[in-house]
Design a protein around this motif. Structure first.
Motif, PDB file in Angstrom:
ATOM      1  N   GLY A   1     -14.797 118.501 -47.410  1.00 19.49           N
ATOM      2  CA  GLY A   1     -15.848 119.147 -48.182  1.00 19.49           C
ATOM      3  C   GLY A   1     -15.298 119.890 -49.386  1.00 19.49           C
ATOM      4  N   LYS A   2     -14.200 120.625 -49.182  1.00 16.24           N
ATOM      5  CA  LYS A   2     -13.565 121.320 -50.298  1.00 16.24           C
ATOM      6  C   LYS A   2     -13.069 120.323 -51.341  1.00 16.24           C
ATOM      7  CE  LYS A   2     -11.843 125.702 -48.426  1.00 16.24           C
ATOM      8  NZ  LYS A   2     -10.619 126.523 -48.233  1.00 16.24           N
ATOM      9  N   ALA A   3     -12.508 119.208 -50.870  1.00 20.41           N
ATOM     10  CA  ALA A   3     -12.018 118.189 -51.795  1.00 20.41           C
ATOM     11  C   ALA A   3     -13.144 117.671 -52.669  1.00 20.41           C
ATOM     12  CB  ALA A   3     -11.381 117.037 -51.012  1.00 20.41           C
ATOM     13  N   LEU A   4     -14.313 117.497 -52.088  1.00 24.52           N
ATOM     14  CA  LEU A   4     -15.451 116.985 -52.846  1.00 24.52           C
ATOM     15  C   LEU A   4     -15.869 117.962 -53.944  1.00 24.52           C
ATOM     16  CD1 LEU A   4     -17.068 114.366 -52.623  1.00 24.52           C
ATOM     17  CD2 LEU A   4     -18.766 115.616 -51.291  1.00 24.52           C
ATOM     18  N   VAL A   5     -15.892 119.255 -53.609  1.00 27.29           N
ATOM     19  CA  VAL A   5     -16.235 120.272 -54.612  1.00 27.29           C
ATOM     20  C   VAL A   5     -15.213 120.254 -55.751  1.00 27.29           C
ATOM     21  CG1 VAL A   5     -16.510 122.743 -55.037  1.00 27.29           C
ATOM     22  CG2 VAL A   5     -17.447 121.727 -52.952  1.00 27.29           C
ATOM     23  N   SER A   6     -13.930 120.152 -55.407  1.00 29.24           N
ATOM     24  CA  SER A   6     -12.897 120.133 -56.443  1.00 29.24           C
ATOM     25  C   SER A   6     -13.014 118.896 -57.318  1.00 29.24           C
ATOM     26  CB  SER A   6     -11.508 120.189 -55.800  1.00 29.24           C
ATOM     27  OG  SER A   6     -11.327 121.411 -55.104  1.00 29.24           O
ATOM     28  N   ARG A   7     -13.323 117.735 -56.714  1.00 29.65           N
ATOM     29  CA  ARG A   7     -13.476 116.522 -57.523  1.00 29.65           C
ATOM     30  C   ARG A   7     -14.678 116.643 -58.451  1.00 29.65           C
ATOM     31  NH1 ARG A   7      -9.627 113.367 -55.984  1.00 29.65           N
ATOM     32  NH2 ARG A   7      -9.043 113.140 -53.778  1.00 29.65           N
ATOM     33  N   MET A   8     -15.733 117.258 -57.977  1.00 30.22           N
ATOM     34  CA  MET A   8     -16.916 117.457 -58.818  1.00 30.22           C
ATOM     35  C   MET A   8     -16.545 118.312 -60.031  1.00 30.22           C
ATOM     36  SD  MET A   8     -20.084 116.448 -58.300  1.00 30.22           S
ATOM     37  CE  MET A   8     -21.757 116.667 -58.870  1.00 30.22           C
ATOM     38  N   ARG A   9     -15.805 119.371 -59.783  1.00 33.47           N
ATOM     39  CA  ARG A   9     -15.415 120.254 -60.880  1.00 33.47           C
ATOM     40  C   ARG A   9     -14.444 119.560 -61.828  1.00 33.47           C
ATOM     41  NH1 ARG A   9     -15.112 125.528 -56.945  1.00 33.47           N
ATOM     42  NH2 ARG A   9     -17.167 126.385 -57.498  1.00 33.47           N
TER      43      ARG A   9
ATOM     44  N   ALA B   1     -18.452 118.135 -43.956  1.00 31.22           N
ATOM     45  CA  ALA B   1     -18.686 119.087 -45.046  1.00 31.22           C
ATOM     46  C   ALA B   1     -19.712 120.099 -44.565  1.00 31.22           C
ATOM     47  CB  ALA B   1     -19.184 118.386 -46.315  1.00 31.22           C
ATOM     48  N   THR B   2     -19.531 121.343 -44.952  1.00 29.48           N
ATOM     49  CA  THR B   2     -20.472 122.392 -44.548  1.00 29.48           C
ATOM     50  C   THR B   2     -21.716 122.364 -45.419  1.00 29.48           C
ATOM     51  OG1 THR B   2     -19.566 124.039 -46.059  1.00 29.48           O
ATOM     52  CG2 THR B   2     -18.504 123.824 -43.887  1.00 29.48           C
ATOM     53  N   ALA B   3     -22.733 123.091 -44.974  1.00 32.51           N
ATOM     54  CA  ALA B   3     -23.956 123.197 -45.776  1.00 32.51           C
ATOM     55  C   ALA B   3     -23.652 123.840 -47.126  1.00 32.51           C
ATOM     56  CB  ALA B   3     -25.007 124.000 -45.021  1.00 32.51           C
ATOM     57  N   GLY B   4     -22.756 124.835 -47.145  1.00 40.03           N
ATOM     58  CA  GLY B   4     -22.402 125.486 -48.402  1.00 40.03           C
ATOM     59  C   GLY B   4     -21.713 124.547 -49.365  1.00 40.03           C
TER      60      GLY B   4
ATOM     61  N   GLU C   1     -22.175 109.479 -57.563  1.00 42.32           N
ATOM     62  CA  GLU C   1     -21.442 109.019 -56.378  1.00 42.32           C
ATOM     63  C   GLU C   1     -20.997 110.203 -55.515  1.00 42.32           C
ATOM     64  OE1 GLU C   1     -18.174 106.547 -57.644  1.00 42.32           O
ATOM     65  OE2 GLU C   1     -19.229 104.763 -56.885  1.00 42.32           O
ATOM     66  N   LEU C   2     -20.516 111.262 -56.160  1.00 43.25           N
ATOM     67  CA  LEU C   2     -20.050 112.431 -55.415  1.00 43.25           C
ATOM     68  C   LEU C   2     -21.199 113.114 -54.683  1.00 43.25           C
ATOM     69  CD1 LEU C   2     -17.503 113.850 -58.014  1.00 43.25           C
ATOM     70  CD2 LEU C   2     -16.961 112.838 -55.791  1.00 43.25           C
ATOM     71  N   CYS C   3     -22.376 113.134 -55.289  1.00 48.74           N
ATOM     72  CA  CYS C   3     -23.544 113.710 -54.611  1.00 48.74           C
ATOM     73  C   CYS C   3     -23.909 112.890 -53.367  1.00 48.74           C
ATOM     74  CB  CYS C   3     -24.730 113.788 -55.566  1.00 48.74           C
ATOM     75  SG  CYS C   3     -24.568 115.065 -56.825  1.00 48.74           S
ATOM     76  N   GLU C   4     -23.869 111.564 -53.495  1.00 45.39           N
ATOM     77  CA  GLU C   4     -24.148 110.713 -52.337  1.00 45.39           C
ATOM     78  C   GLU C   4     -23.112 110.942 -51.230  1.00 45.39           C
ATOM     79  OE1 GLU C   4     -24.282 106.728 -53.741  1.00 45.39           O
ATOM     80  OE2 GLU C   4     -26.085 107.048 -54.979  1.00 45.39           O
ATOM     81  N   ARG C   5     -21.872 111.084 -51.628  1.00 46.47           N
ATOM     82  CA  ARG C   5     -20.826 111.319 -50.630  1.00 46.47           C
ATOM     83  C   ARG C   5     -21.012 112.673 -49.958  1.00 46.47           C
ATOM     84  NH1 ARG C   5     -16.487 109.751 -48.291  1.00 46.47           N
ATOM     85  NH2 ARG C   5     -14.625 111.038 -48.011  1.00 46.47           N
ATOM     86  N   ALA C   6     -21.468 113.670 -50.705  1.00 50.05           N
ATOM     87  CA  ALA C   6     -21.715 114.986 -50.107  1.00 50.05           C
ATOM     88  C   ALA C   6     -22.742 114.887 -48.996  1.00 50.05           C
ATOM     89  CB  ALA C   6     -22.181 115.968 -51.186  1.00 50.05           C
ATOM     90  N   ALA C   7     -23.790 114.109 -49.218  1.00 52.42           N
ATOM     91  CA  ALA C   7     -24.816 113.945 -48.188  1.00 52.42           C
ATOM     92  C   ALA C   7     -24.237 113.280 -46.944  1.00 52.42           C
ATOM     93  CB  ALA C   7     -25.983 113.133 -48.746  1.00 52.42           C
ATOM     94  N   VAL C   8     -23.384 112.276 -47.152  1.00 53.02           N
ATOM     95  CA  VAL C   8     -22.776 111.572 -46.018  1.00 53.02           C
ATOM     96  C   VAL C   8     -21.857 112.499 -45.244  1.00 53.02           C
ATOM     97  CG1 VAL C   8     -21.202 109.711 -45.364  1.00 53.02           C
ATOM     98  CG2 VAL C   8     -22.966 109.304 -47.104  1.00 53.02           C
ATOM     99  N   LEU C   9     -21.006 113.233 -45.954  1.00 53.06           N
ATOM    100  CA  LEU C   9     -20.075 114.136 -45.286  1.00 53.06           C
ATOM    101  C   LEU C   9     -20.804 115.231 -44.522  1.00 53.06           C
ATOM    102  CD1 LEU C   9     -17.214 114.575 -47.935  1.00 53.06           C
ATOM    103  CD2 LEU C   9     -17.180 113.211 -45.847  1.00 53.06           C
ATOM    104  N   TYR C  10     -21.892 115.716 -45.078  1.00 48.21           N
ATOM    105  CA  TYR C  10     -22.648 116.760 -44.388  1.00 48.21           C
ATOM    106  C   TYR C  10     -23.286 116.212 -43.113  1.00 48.21           C
ATOM    107  CZ  TYR C  10     -26.205 120.230 -43.338  1.00 48.21           C
ATOM    108  OH  TYR C  10     -26.994 121.148 -42.692  1.00 48.21           O
ATOM    109  N   ARG C  11     -23.843 115.014 -43.201  1.00 50.37           N
ATOM    110  CA  ARG C  11     -24.479 114.419 -42.014  1.00 50.37           C
ATOM    111  C   ARG C  11     -23.471 114.145 -40.907  1.00 50.37           C
ATOM    112  NH1 ARG C  11     -27.430 111.269 -45.806  1.00 50.37           N
ATOM    113  NH2 ARG C  11     -26.032 109.487 -45.414  1.00 50.37           N
ATOM    114  N   THR C  12     -22.230 113.823 -41.282  1.00 52.45           N
ATOM    115  CA  THR C  12     -21.210 113.500 -40.280  1.00 52.45           C
ATOM    116  C   THR C  12     -20.365 114.711 -39.894  1.00 52.45           C
ATOM    117  OG1 THR C  12     -19.686 112.826 -42.053  1.00 52.45           O
ATOM    118  CG2 THR C  12     -21.070 111.109 -41.039  1.00 52.45           C
ATOM    119  N   GLY C  13     -20.736 115.889 -40.376  1.00 48.17           N
ATOM    120  CA  GLY C  13     -20.042 117.109 -39.979  1.00 48.17           C
ATOM    121  C   GLY C  13     -18.712 117.343 -40.658  1.00 48.17           C
TER     122      GLY C  13
END
Length: 515
Positions: free
Chosen positions: A107-115, A147-150, A133-145
């Motif tokens: 989850g942290k990696a995704l935020v850093s890649r977005m930035r 990535a956190t909600a934050g 693409e990163l937004c779609e991946r965020a949804a997948v990571l959150y659903r699979t636990g």
């Protein structure tokens, strides 16, 4: 905080030895690491400095750092890349993302890649595709636990901010804003059940603030509700530093409704919160504090902006004429005047150094220099305005060059240097002559002609110096640096472009964004 290496945060300690939570660091290093980790988790502006101190303690102790800590240090460093170091942010975020992945922090990696994508120079189709693409991946990571909600909320919010920045480039900005408001409302609704977690509450507050910003031109009353809620959200999370940007926009919206005193009270409170009295770390970066000072100076001066006559100047000295007082200023007016100048002095102090945006520094020096010129402190004004000219020349902002040059000419005239005054007025008029609206160039040209005619004749110089009897309307009416922000954009003072009375805009000038 000082600006660090534009290449990479160099820890100077071995990486990835031992393991996370080994707990065998010396006491000092352990305490410094704990502080850095806590500041990072809280999004505190002092996190970058905390990681520097932790690295120093580890280096002295011969300790090691984990991939996760290294990634957090790089993220914090990238967030501190302001001014001339801004270009280093993208590579730092990208490196941090790789290290977060190595540490299993997806989850942290995704935020850093977005930035990293947002910090890059590519604002075209490729970047927009990557963000999607990163937004779609965020949804997948959150659903699979993974990535956190934050974290998922932060990724979606960063994408929304990028879209808000581009609203004014769309064929129909109002329709784009309406669609983005609907998406933000859905994001707020989905994040609301997790608001007990500060890691969610803060991006939730930021989403409310963004919703307020893009609502301001179309529904100011509703925008005020959203912005007040955003400020309250950060305070409820115990993170007042997160509210500063939103307080700027809220104050700008209040000013646009004529509520200058409420705007000033809000900004004073924000400045007090930025410098805790208990000796703890300053909760705002220098550039952000400078923006609060500039915005507060504008709010303070607002009700008194008209008829700012500040007395007559003695030509050749640049000092206030004996016994002259600004009519209608009185004790309250002098108090406001003193507060305004003190705030501008502080803004200039805060914008020194490479870590602060040079555009902000040039603007602060222009504001203080022109204020000093109006007060008759023309020798001080000239030095500041010369610095402002150098800053605007580096940035290529024509409005800043014209305005600073004209006030420098005024100061030279009041100091009795008619030759320099004529040259500066002529130069400013020539620059203004490139604009579509010819009125500014014509007005400055007339002043330049009068001053040039007076040069070399003491008697005529004295008569020409009568123009120093008060601030010239020609100077006051000049366009401000960086132009009018777009309808849904925000300028350095926190003003949303589509609210209140528009100031004069100069074609092709860059907007000073503050997203």
């Amino acid at each position: 905080m000082r600006s660090r290496s534009p290449d990479e945060f160099r820890l100077g300690v071995p990486s990835y030895g031992g393991g996370p939570g080994a707990g065998d660091e010396p006491v000092e290093a352990r305490e410094q690491l704990h502080r850095a980790r806590r500041f990072t988790a809280e999004g505190h502006p002092a996190a970058g400095g905390a990681w520097e101190r932790a690295a120093t303690a580890l280096r002295r102790a011969g300790g090691t750092i984990t991939p996760g800590d290294h990634a957090d240090a790089l993220d914090s460093t990238a967030l501190d890349c302001r001014g001339r170091a801004r270009a280093a942010a993208g590579p730092l975020f990208a490196r941090a993302a790789d290290l977060h992945e190595r540490a299993g922090q997806h989850g942290k990696a995704l935020v850093s890649r977005m930035r990293a994508v947002l910090a890059g120079e590519d604002a075209g189709g490729t970047a927009r595709f990557q963000l999607g693409e990163l937004c779609e991946r965020a949804a997948v990571l959150y659903r699979t636990g993974r990535a956190t909600a934050g974290q998922a909320t932060t990724v979606l919010l960063l994408h929304a901010r990028a879209r808000a920045d581009r609203l004014d480039t769309l064929p129909d900005p109002a329709a784009g804003a309406a669609g983005l408001r609907e998406e933000l409302a859905r994001l707020i609704t989905s994040a609301a059940p997790h608001r007990a977690d500060p890691a969610v509450l803060c991006p939730l507050a930021d989403a409310r603030a963004l919703l307020g910003r893009i609502s301001a031109p179309d529904d100011p009353a509703r925008a005020l509700v959203h912005l007040r809620a955003a400020v309250a959200g950060h305070r409820a999370a115990g993170r007042p530093w997160g509210a500063a940007e939103h307080e700027l926009v809220l104050a700008g919206l209040l000013r646009s409704t004529g509520a200058h005193e409420e705007a000033a009270a809000l900004l004073r409170s924000a400045l007090r919160a930025a410098l805790p009295s208990d000796g703890s770390a300053a909760s705002l970066r220098r550039g952000d504090r400078a923006r609060l000072c500039l915005a507060l100076a504008r709010s303070v001066a607002g009700p008194h902006a008209a008829g700012h006559g500040r007395g007559d100047w003695r030509v050749g000295t640049g000092e206030r004429s004996a016994g002259s007082r600004a009519t209608g200023r009185g004790t309250d007016g002098r108090r406001v005047e003193a507060e305004e100048v003190a705030l501008l002095v502080e803004a200039v102090r805060l914008t020194g150094g490479a870590a602060v945006d040079p555009c902000l520094g040039a603007l602060a020096r222009l504001r203080l220099g022109s204020a000093y010129a109006e007060l008759g402190r023309c020798r001080e004004a000239a030095g500041l305005l010369e610095e402002a000219l150098r800053g605007f020349a580096e940035d290529g902002d024509e409005a800043g060059l014209v305005r600073a040059g004209a006030w420098l000419a005024h100061s030279a005239q009041c100091l009795g240097d008619a030759g320099r005054a004529g040259r500066e007025y002529t130069r400013a008029a020539a620059r203004a002559g490139r604009w579509e609206d010819p009125r500014h160039a014509e007005a400055l040209g007339r002043v330049a002609a009068r001053v040039r005619a007076a040069a070399g004749s003491p008697e005529r110089t004295d008569r020409a110096g009568a123009g120093c009897a008060g601030p010239r309307s020609e100077l006051r009416g000049l366009p401000e640096p960086y132009g009018q922000p777009g309808r849904y954009q925000v300028n350095v003072y926190g003003d949303v472009g589509g609210t209140g009375r528009n100031t004069v805009a100069v074609p092709r000038t860059r907007v000073q964004g503050c997203v």
